[in-house]
Design an enzyme around this catalytic site. Structure first.
Site, PDB file in Angstrom:
ATOM      1  N   CYS A   2       0.849  -1.173   0.000  1.00  0.00           N
ATOM      2  CA  CYS A   2       0.000   0.000   0.000  1.00  0.00           C
ATOM      3  C   CYS A   2       0.892   1.233   0.000  1.00  0.00           C
ATOM      4  O   CYS A   2       2.112   1.130   0.050  1.00  0.00           O
ATOM      5  CB  CYS A   2      -0.904   0.016   1.229  1.00  0.00           C
ATOM      6  N   ALA A  51      -5.628  -4.225  -1.698  1.00  0.00           N
ATOM      7  CA  ALA A  51      -6.414  -5.114  -0.834  1.00  0.00           C
ATOM      8  C   ALA A  51      -5.924  -6.548  -0.958  1.00  0.00           C
ATOM      9  O   ALA A  51      -5.963  -7.136  -2.040  1.00  0.00           O
ATOM     10  CB  ALA A  51      -7.888  -5.017  -1.202  1.00  0.00           C
ATOM     11  N   ASN A  75       0.872   0.435   5.859  1.00  0.00           N
ATOM     12  CA  ASN A  75       1.363  -0.341   4.726  1.00  0.00           C
ATOM     13  C   ASN A  75       2.116  -1.543   5.266  1.00  0.00           C
ATOM     14  O   ASN A  75       3.077  -1.379   6.026  1.00  0.00           O
ATOM     15  CB  ASN A  75       2.295   0.516   3.857  1.00  0.00           C
ATOM     16  N   GLY A  76       1.698  -2.750   4.883  1.00  0.00           N
ATOM     17  CA  GLY A  76       2.444  -3.909   5.350  1.00  0.00           C
ATOM     18  C   GLY A  76       1.565  -5.112   5.581  1.00  0.00           C
ATOM     19  O   GLY A  76       0.417  -5.185   5.130  1.00  0.00           O
ATOM     20  N   SER A 370       9.162 -14.186  -2.613  1.00  0.00           N
ATOM     21  CA  SER A 370      10.460 -13.911  -3.222  1.00  0.00           C
ATOM     22  C   SER A 370      11.571 -14.453  -2.333  1.00  0.00           C
ATOM     23  O   SER A 370      11.476 -14.405  -1.106  1.00  0.00           O
ATOM     24  CB  SER A 370      10.636 -12.396  -3.406  1.00  0.00           C
ATOM     25  N   GLY A 371      12.625 -14.947  -2.975  1.00  0.00           N
ATOM     26  CA  GLY A 371      13.769 -15.472  -2.225  1.00  0.00           C
ATOM     27  C   GLY A 371      14.774 -14.413  -1.835  1.00  0.00           C
ATOM     28  O   GLY A 371      15.860 -14.738  -1.341  1.00  0.00           O
TER      29      GLY A 371
END
Length: 453
Positions: A2, A51, A75-76, A370-371
């Protein structure tokens, strides 16, 4: 992700809702699913929503507490939000949504700034607390989510990206020459400076408090720091393997909580492969994405840069729905203007294939695993660490690595390059900047293992 942004007029002047909207409009790419604003005289918070959990309007932000005293722009993602919600409900808090955002809001109401120590996740959020007439800015332990702030005169500004701050007419686009010197030494900026003077990056694991009527200089408190120490009584290696396996499974499982479809990057390496293997156990036929290169003109070591074959093998092994794209000559040049616009600063490690594979993934899913960070956690790139195996003391350790991290211009030539503005940057000691990166951490440095950690 966000996007958040805000204005705090420290002298009590009313906030312009028009300017606040401009600040969120410029970061609309961070949250295409909705926008929201909260203004109350001298304070204004804005939000752009992506969302992920609870797609209903109940997750709209900024979010106001039931008593109207606390406002959140967030955001998070908090991975342990369900456990925290149960704890807060037992304490009498009522919830109107299923979002982790509302858990953050009620956690602040219940525990104040101490709530951040309970969060397991990645986050950057702003809290307007009427009870204290203060604005709080908070960032996660490792600084995964960005949060910038600046103050010109009596106008305090913040945002998920620098471009949001620069939309305010009080903002100035002046080059931070000291940050430029730091960048040309390390190909990175280790301090909280940015290349724009006066715009700062809130340090990771920090809570910043800005009081109404203050000079706009935040009171910043660090709430956490890492501490790597070898145990005094080591356990059997099998116990460590078992615990690592448990933590990895738990971390991946928690990040699969979503009301939208998610996927995973899959390069064929250990990091993304491990995450995909664990996720595929819970999400059959998960979508995976990789980026390869046109090999028609490649030779020698260049042939190893394309990882599609390995990624395809892993996709077959874990039965994923796999998508690929192939990059050709000219693709890097083509994406650079947009890529530079979004990353804002030319930091080391930014990769244009990541930009393209993210575009590919966005056509199918809203969230990807993601790595990134695997090498840092598990000691990848071993040639980085040999300098740490023989150290006389902390200063010797810093001396060895400081030379290694002079990535662009070494100390012998930096003064010549910056000669026209040397008087403005001569008080910057990049060796001290590098030293302070490690000095603040509570580490016990006695054995080679301690220095490597």
């Amino acid at each position: 992700m966000c996007g958040i942004a805000g204005i705090f007029n420290l002298n009590g002047e009313p906030v312009s809702s028009v300017i606040l909207r401009k600040m969120t409009d410029v970061i609309a790419h961070r949250g295409p699913d909705g926008e929201g604003f909260y203004t109350d005289s001298f304070i204004g918070l804005g939000h752009r929503r992506l969302a992920i959990i609870d797609l209903s309007p109940a997750g709209h932000q900024p979010m106001v507490s039931n008593d109207g005293q606390v406002v959140l722009s967030y955001n998070g993602e908090i991975y342990n939000f369900q456990e925290l919600r149960a704890e807060l409900e037992a304490l009498g808090h009522q919830f109107r949504s299923r979002t982790d955002s509302e858990v953050v809001l009620n956690a602040w109401v219940e525990w104040g700034r101490d709530c951040v120590s309970r969060f397991n996740g990645m986050f950057a959020f702003a809290i307007w607390d009427k009870r204290e007439q203060s604005l709080f800015l908070i960032r996660d332990r490792y600084g995964i989510k960005p949060l910038y702030y600046a103050c010109w005169g009596q106008t305090f500004l913040f945002g998920s990206e620098q471009k949001a701050i620069l939309e305010h007419p009080a903002a100035r686009r002046d080059l931070d020459k000291k940050a430029l010197l730091e960048y040309f030494t390390f190909q990175n900026i280790f301090t909280n400076r940015t290349l724009i003077e006066n715009i700062k990056l809130l340090p990771s694991a920090s809570v910043a408090c800005i009081l109404l009527g203050s000079d706009g200089n935040p009171q910043i408190t660090q709430y956490w720091d890492y501490c790597f120490r070898e145990p005094d009584n080591p356990k059997d290696i099998r116990e460590y393997h078992e615990e690592l396996d448990r933590l990895m499974r738990q971390a991946v499982s928690r990040q699969l909580v979503s009301d939208v479809e998610l996927g995973a990057y899959l390069s064929g390496g250990m990091d993304s492969g491990t995450l995909t293997a664990l996720a595929a156990r819970e999400l059959p036929y998960i979508k995976t994405f990789t980026c390869g290169f046109d090999l028609s003109s490649a030779s020698g070591i260049e042939l190893s840069f394309d990882e599609r074959t390995k990624a395809e093998a892993m996709s077959a092994r874990f039965k994923t729905e796999h998508y690929e794209m192939v990059l050709k000559a000219g693709d890097m040049e083509r994406c650079l203007p947009k890529m530079a616009y979004h990353i804002e600063e030319p930091r080391v490690g930014q990769s244009y294939p990541n930009y393209y594979v993210a575009q590919l993934a966005s056509k199918f899913v809203k969230v990807v695993l993601s790595g990134a960070g695997g090498d840092e956690l598990f000691g990848g790139y071993p040639w980085r660490y040999y300098r740490a195996t023989v150290c006389d003391n902390f200063e010797h350790y810093i001396d060895q690595y400081y030379v290694f991290w002079q990535r662009l211009i070494d100390n012998q030539n930096i003064k010549k390059v910056f000669a026209p503005i040397w008087d403005e940057v001569k008080d910057v000691w990049t060796s001290d900047i590098f030293r302070n990166v490690f000095l603040t951490h509570d580490n016990q440095l006695e054995r080679p293992e301690d220095y490597i950690n």
